[in-house]
Design a protein around this motif. Structure first.
Motif, PDB file in Angstrom:
ATOM      1  N   THR A 174      56.339 -27.856-114.642  1.00  0.00           N
ATOM      2  CA  THR A 174      55.990 -29.404-115.705  1.00  0.00           C
ATOM      3  C   THR A 174      58.156 -29.826-115.311  1.00  0.00           C
ATOM      4  OG1 THR A 174      57.487 -28.044-117.325  1.00  0.00           O
ATOM      5  CG2 THR A 174      54.614 -28.351-117.636  1.00  0.00           C
ATOM      6  N   LYS A 175      58.012 -30.903-115.876  1.00  0.00           N
ATOM      7  CA  LYS A 175      59.292 -31.278-115.626  1.00  0.00           C
ATOM      8  C   LYS A 175      60.118 -30.982-116.527  1.00  0.00           C
ATOM      9  CE  LYS A 175      57.553 -36.474-115.453  1.00  0.00           C
ATOM     10  NZ  LYS A 175      58.044 -37.424-116.504  1.00  0.00           N
ATOM     11  N   GLU A 176      59.763 -29.160-117.851  1.00  0.00           N
ATOM     12  CA  GLU A 176      61.417 -28.533-118.624  1.00  0.00           C
ATOM     13  C   GLU A 176      61.011 -27.551-117.644  1.00  0.00           C
ATOM     14  OE1 GLU A 176      61.592 -26.898-122.887  1.00  0.00           O
ATOM     15  OE2 GLU A 176      60.032 -28.918-122.164  1.00  0.00           O
ATOM     16  N   HIS A 177      60.212 -27.647-117.305  1.00  0.00           N
ATOM     17  CA  HIS A 177      60.419 -25.717-116.833  1.00  0.00           C
ATOM     18  C   HIS A 177      59.865 -25.901-115.143  1.00  0.00           C
ATOM     19  CE1 HIS A 177      60.723 -23.793-119.941  1.00  0.00           C
ATOM     20  NE2 HIS A 177      59.985 -24.702-120.401  1.00  0.00           N
ATOM     21  N   PRO A 178      60.420 -26.299-114.267  1.00  0.00           N
ATOM     22  CA  PRO A 178      60.316 -26.317-112.774  1.00  0.00           C
ATOM     23  C   PRO A 178      59.241 -25.369-112.100  1.00  0.00           C
ATOM     24  CG  PRO A 178      62.138 -27.771-113.114  1.00  0.00           C
ATOM     25  CD  PRO A 178      61.891 -27.031-113.970  1.00  0.00           C
ATOM     26  N   ARG A 179      58.451 -26.135-110.813  1.00  0.00           N
ATOM     27  CA  ARG A 179      57.871 -24.933-110.471  1.00  0.00           C
ATOM     28  C   ARG A 179      58.372 -23.843-109.558  1.00  0.00           C
ATOM     29  NH1 ARG A 179      54.801 -28.682-106.637  1.00  0.00           N
ATOM     30  NH2 ARG A 179      56.297 -29.179-104.942  1.00  0.00           N
ATOM     31  N   LYS A 180      58.859 -22.768-108.435  1.00  0.00           N
ATOM     32  CA  LYS A 180      59.271 -22.051-108.078  1.00  0.00           C
ATOM     33  C   LYS A 180      58.938 -22.094-106.342  1.00  0.00           C
ATOM     34  CE  LYS A 180      62.816 -21.300-111.617  1.00  0.00           C
ATOM     35  NZ  LYS A 180      63.918 -21.543-110.895  1.00  0.00           N
ATOM     36  N   VAL A 181      59.377 -23.342-106.365  1.00  0.00           N
ATOM     37  CA  VAL A 181      58.449 -23.057-104.877  1.00  0.00           C
ATOM     38  C   VAL A 181      58.688 -24.928-104.162  1.00  0.00           C
ATOM     39  CG1 VAL A 181      56.040 -24.030-105.247  1.00  0.00           C
ATOM     40  CG2 VAL A 181      56.371 -22.885-103.412  1.00  0.00           C
ATOM     41  N   ALA A 182      59.029 -24.939-102.693  1.00  0.00           N
ATOM     42  CA  ALA A 182      59.198 -26.203-101.956  1.00  0.00           C
ATOM     43  C   ALA A 182      57.931 -27.236-102.104  1.00  0.00           C
ATOM     44  CB  ALA A 182      60.198 -25.980-101.244  1.00  0.00           C
ATOM     45  N   THR A 183      56.786 -26.351-101.618  1.00  0.00           N
ATOM     46  CA  THR A 183      56.087 -26.785-101.310  1.00  0.00           C
ATOM     47  C   THR A 183      54.541 -25.817-102.121  1.00  0.00           C
ATOM     48  OG1 THR A 183      56.279 -28.111-100.056  1.00  0.00           O
ATOM     49  CG2 THR A 183      53.969 -27.586 -99.885  1.00  0.00           C
ATOM     50  N   ALA A 184      54.484 -25.906-103.151  1.00  0.00           N
ATOM     51  CA  ALA A 184      53.141 -25.627-103.132  1.00  0.00           C
ATOM     52  C   ALA A 184      52.077 -24.683-102.337  1.00  0.00           C
ATOM     53  CB  ALA A 184      52.227 -25.484-104.747  1.00  0.00           C
ATOM     54  N   PRO A 185      51.492 -23.509-102.299  1.00  0.00           N
ATOM     55  CA  PRO A 185      50.879 -23.720-101.219  1.00  0.00           C
ATOM     56  C   PRO A 185      49.151 -24.607-101.228  1.00  0.00           C
ATOM     57  CG  PRO A 185      51.391 -21.857-101.862  1.00  0.00           C
ATOM     58  CD  PRO A 185      52.382 -22.562-102.949  1.00  0.00           C
ATOM     59  N   CYS A 186      48.809 -24.609-100.261  1.00  0.00           N
ATOM     60  CA  CYS A 186      48.078 -25.122 -99.921  1.00  0.00           C
ATOM     61  C   CYS A 186      46.383 -24.853 -99.111  1.00  0.00           C
ATOM     62  CB  CYS A 186      48.090 -26.514 -99.124  1.00  0.00           C
ATOM     63  SG  CYS A 186      48.955 -27.975 -99.075  1.00  0.00           S
ATOM     64  N   HIS A 187      46.606 -23.847 -98.669  1.00  0.00           N
ATOM     65  CA  HIS A 187      46.131 -22.421 -98.450  1.00  0.00           C
ATOM     66  C   HIS A 187      45.682 -21.366 -98.292  1.00  0.00           C
ATOM     67  CE1 HIS A 187      48.200 -21.246 -94.876  1.00  0.00           C
ATOM     68  NE2 HIS A 187      48.792 -22.308 -94.942  1.00  0.00           N
ATOM     69  N   GLY A 188      44.768 -20.912 -98.569  1.00  0.00           N
ATOM     70  CA  GLY A 188      45.151 -19.132 -98.899  1.00  0.00           C
ATOM     71  C   GLY A 188      44.868 -19.069-100.216  1.00  0.00           C
ATOM     72  N   THR A 189      43.834 -20.139-100.752  1.00  0.00           N
ATOM     73  CA  THR A 189      44.037 -19.957-102.474  1.00  0.00           C
ATOM     74  C   THR A 189      43.555 -18.576-103.267  1.00  0.00           C
ATOM     75  OG1 THR A 189      44.277 -22.025-102.721  1.00  0.00           O
ATOM     76  CG2 THR A 189      43.497 -21.245-104.409  1.00  0.00           C
ATOM     77  N   VAL A 190      42.439 -18.796-102.110  1.00  0.00           N
ATOM     78  CA  VAL A 190      41.701 -17.577-102.340  1.00  0.00           C
ATOM     79  C   VAL A 190      40.923 -17.374-100.975  1.00  0.00           C
ATOM     80  CG1 VAL A 190      39.357 -16.321-103.249  1.00  0.00           C
ATOM     81  CG2 VAL A 190      40.697 -18.464-104.379  1.00  0.00           C
ATOM     82  N   VAL A 191      40.586 -15.949-100.256  1.00  0.00           N
ATOM     83  CA  VAL A 191      40.614 -14.963 -99.614  1.00  0.00           C
ATOM     84  C   VAL A 191      39.813 -13.625 -99.400  1.00  0.00           C
ATOM     85  CG1 VAL A 191      40.923 -14.248 -96.775  1.00  0.00           C
ATOM     86  CG2 VAL A 191      42.418 -16.046 -97.957  1.00  0.00           C
ATOM     87  N   LYS A 192      38.091 -14.294 -99.521  1.00  0.00           N
ATOM     88  CA  LYS A 192      37.260 -13.454 -99.780  1.00  0.00           C
ATOM     89  C   LYS A 192      36.553 -12.632 -98.418  1.00  0.00           C
ATOM     90  CE  LYS A 192      33.776 -12.173-103.009  1.00  0.00           C
ATOM     91  NZ  LYS A 192      32.601 -11.414-102.113  1.00  0.00           N
ATOM     92  N   THR A 193      36.525 -11.259 -98.367  1.00  0.00           N
ATOM     93  CA  THR A 193      36.212 -10.884 -97.604  1.00  0.00           C
ATOM     94  C   THR A 193      34.421  -9.858 -97.725  1.00  0.00           C
ATOM     95  OG1 THR A 193      36.886  -8.987 -96.973  1.00  0.00           O
ATOM     96  CG2 THR A 193      37.485 -10.151 -95.349  1.00  0.00           C
ATOM     97  N   THR A 194      33.844  -9.704 -96.826  1.00  0.00           N
ATOM     98  CA  THR A 194      32.367  -9.072 -96.887  1.00  0.00           C
ATOM     99  C   THR A 194      31.705  -8.356 -95.960  1.00  0.00           C
ATOM    100  OG1 THR A 194      30.654 -10.778 -97.444  1.00  0.00           O
ATOM    101  CG2 THR A 194      31.527 -11.041 -99.188  1.00  0.00           C
ATOM    102  N   ILE A 195      31.772  -6.878 -96.577  1.00  0.00           N
ATOM    103  CA  ILE A 195      31.134  -6.337 -95.487  1.00  0.00           C
ATOM    104  C   ILE A 195      29.571  -6.440 -94.899  1.00  0.00           C
ATOM    105  CG2 ILE A 195      30.772  -3.643 -94.079  1.00  0.00           C
ATOM    106  CD1 ILE A 195      34.509  -4.367 -94.438  1.00  0.00           C
ATOM    107  N   ASN A 196      28.367  -6.179 -94.835  1.00  0.00           N
ATOM    108  CA  ASN A 196      27.588  -5.919 -94.335  1.00  0.00           C
ATOM    109  C   ASN A 196      27.944  -4.893 -93.644  1.00  0.00           C
ATOM    110  OD1 ASN A 196      24.599  -5.514 -93.013  1.00  0.00           O
ATOM    111  ND2 ASN A 196      24.571  -7.554 -93.479  1.00  0.00           N
TER     112      ASN A 196
END
Length: 307
Positions: A174-196
């Motif tokens: 927020t304006k009062e509590h800035p994030r700690k990252v130059a560019t918030a991650p776009c990719h890899g938000t969730v990576v899920k694998t399943t195995i047959n």
């Protein structure tokens, strides 16, 4: 070259493959049906669609776009992924892994980093590398990746084989509590694998927070296809299905003219990507371990835009 029987993807022959349409169809859909908005950070217009999905059958070829020649950047995309898997969060270390500094240098200038309390050249605590390898667990650093791989070995039928680059503690701000990252991650938000377990096949689902479809998305597709290959290789499986979900897929107004030109081009047969050597530790992979073959794209040249 690694023997064909040990390759993580069993490809159809070039004659059997069909042109890949998922990426081009997504771009067309956004251009035709996207909601017109104002770009929040960048300014200008933008067309956006939410909850878009592309489905790739890996036997049909590696999903590297053919409507534009991006061969020169293929290994840069791999270098970025591998750097982040190894916890990299500074520009100098990123370059050591073979990353293209031009992809990130504008995001980590003194001017861009200062509002977030980050040193110039540092991507920040909430960036991809630390989010994957340096999260906190009971006050101690916790690397997701070895646990993720071992869980798949121990419990292949599980439904919780998930990685994430999203670190709310540092990526929300927020304006009062800035994030700690130059560019918030776009990719890899969730990576899920399943195995047959019957067929010994690996399926991978990748959820991406947001995607600049003409510019960044082709490389993100490459990165998580490569992660699927690495994972399948380490687990002795065949990488079969790859689903790519985008929560916010968009085209910027400055890109529209080039997008229209790209949409006039027909899709061609997807290329072949193989591994050169056997690797036992995911942290030992390097971009040069991959070979790009049978790549026959349309030329790079098109109208001058922000591309």
């Amino acid at each position: 070259m690694l023997e064909d029987q040990k390759q993580p993807i069993i490809y159809k022959t070039l004659e059997e493959r069909k042109p890949e349409t998922e990426y081009r169809n997504l771009m067309s859909n956004i251009y035709e049906n996207g909601e017109d908005e104002e770009a929040f950070w960048q300014g200008g217009g933008v067309k956006t669609l939410n909850s878009q999905i592309m489905r790739f059958d890996m036997s049909n070829g590696f999903p590297f776009t053919t409507i534009r020649n991006l061969k020169s950047a293929f290994y840069y995309a791999l270098a970025e992924l591998i750097a982040f898997l190894n916890g990299v969060h500074t520009l100098d270390k990123y370059v050591e892994f073979g990353g293209n500094p031009k992809w990130w240098e504008a995001s980590v200038t003194a001017e861009k980093c200062k509002p977030f309390g980050i040193e110039p050249g540092d991507f920040g605590k909430g960036s991809y590398g630390p989010s994957l390898t340096d999260r906190l667990k009971e006050g101690q650093a916790f690397n997701q990746i070895p646990m993720w791989l071992q869980q798949q070995r121990d419990f292949p039928g599980g439904r919780t084989h998930i990685l994430t680059t999203w670190y709310p503690e540092y990526d929300l701000g927020t304006k009062e509590h800035p994030r700690k990252v130059a560019t918030a991650p776009c990719h890899g938000t969730v990576v899920k694998t399943t195995i047959n377990q019957k067929t010994k096949e690996l399926n991978l689902q990748h959820v991406q927070r947001a995607a600049d479809v003409p510019v960044g998305l082709p490389f993100n597709i490459v990165q998580y296809a490569a992660l699927g290959m690495m994972t399948a290789h380490l687990l002795g499986l065949t990488f079969k299905k790859y689903d790519f979900i985008i929560l916010d897929a968009h085209l910027y107004e400055i890109q529209y003219k080039a997008v229209l030109e790209l949409l006039q081009r027909e899709n061609r047969i997807s290329p072949t990507v193989k591994l050169k050597r056997s690797v036992d530790d995911i942290f030992d992979f390097r971009p040069e371990d991959f070979t790009l073959e049978d790549y026959n794209p349309h030329p790079e040249k098109f109208v001058k835009t922000a591309f």
